[in-house]
Design an enzyme around this catalytic site. Structure first.
Site, PDB file in Angstrom:
ATOM      1  N   ASP A 161       6.642   3.638 -10.507  1.00  0.00           N
ATOM      2  CA  ASP A 161       5.511   3.090 -11.243  1.00  0.00           C
ATOM      3  C   ASP A 161       4.230   3.821 -10.872  1.00  0.00           C
ATOM      4  OD1 ASP A 161       4.147   0.897 -12.820  1.00  0.00           O
ATOM      5  OD2 ASP A 161       3.259   0.541 -10.857  1.00  0.00           O
ATOM      6  N   GLU A 185      11.449   3.795 -14.432  1.00  0.00           N
ATOM      7  CA  GLU A 185      10.527   4.070 -13.330  1.00  0.00           C
ATOM      8  C   GLU A 185      11.287   4.516 -12.088  1.00  0.00           C
ATOM      9  OE1 GLU A 185       6.951   0.948 -14.551  1.00  0.00           O
ATOM     10  OE2 GLU A 185       8.459   0.358 -13.084  1.00  0.00           O
TER      11      GLU A 185
END
Length: 228
Positions: free
Chosen positions: A49, A121
């Site tokens: 992320d 991610e």
């Protein structure tokens, strides 16, 4: 450690060959099947992320060197949100290689937006750990592709935009109500109605309540912006 034929094929779709195959295996392992000897992808998701955020922020700055922060922020949010990550995951068929527990598999986990977004991610972080930031940046820029160049100038979340529209006119925030649910439990389709205090409303259907709410808000905002 050798990769399965499915993961070898996924590497080719991804465009990155792992020097450390264990990182890819971990990136596609969901918590529903993890164990002491088989760690899940949550820590990689956390890292990915942040890597994604830096790459997208840098790419937006380079794409539009004159844009103000107030313009860049909604573009950034549109490109890093879970729906976009899930869309990229579908583009490379990440769902097909996810390692899931039986219950998660039976409930349609390979198609779930949040699960796909998280795994995307994690894959970004796996590339970062395997080959460094340059490789991760190249991966994101390539996979996000035209999304970076064509992201709308005002790419704010539709629900946020509709709420701001209502508040600017002295109205209470819009409401959202689930009006229907169809399909099997493992692949439901939700229909949601967005309604303003003045009575205007629009409905939309999607595979998640969040996506249906966003689409209904987008349709209602377009309607009131046109004056009807």
């Amino acid at each position: 450690m050798r990769l399965s034929a499915e993961l070898e094929a996924f590497q080719r779709r991804l465009g990155h060959s792992f020097a450390r195959p264990d990182l890819l295996i971990r990136a596609v392992t969901h918590s529903s099947i993890s164990s002491v000897t088989r760690p899940d992808n949550q820590r990689l998701e956390f890292l990915g992320d942040r890597v994604l955020g830096l790459v997208i922020a840098e790419a937006l700055i380079e794409t539009d060197r004159d844009a103000a922060e107030g313009v860049l922020a909604p573009r950034y949010n549109a490109l890093v949100r879970k729906e976009t990550c899930a869309d990229v995951a579908r583009q490379i068929d990440l769902g097909a290689v996810l390692k899931l527990g039986r219950s998660e598999t039976m409930s349609g986990g390979r198609r779930k937006e949040a699960l796909l977004g998280d795994a995307m991610e994690a894959v970004i972080a796996a590339v970062y750990r395997d080959a460094g930031f340059e490789a991760a940046r190249d991966l994101v820029v390539r996979l996000w592709g035209d999304r970076i160049r064509t992201v709308e100038t005002d790419a704010r979340d539709p629900k946020t935009s509709l709420q701001e529209w209502a508040q600017a006119r002295g109205q209470v925030p819009p409401t959202y109500a689930e009006t229907a649910r169809q399909g099997p439990d493992h692949a439901p389709v939700f229909t949601v109605e967005a309604r303003l205090a003045t009575g205007e409303s629009e409905s939309a259907s999607a595979s998640s309540k969040r996506a249906a709410e966003q689409d209904a808000a987008r349709k209602l905002l377009q309607r009131v912006d046109r004056g009807g």
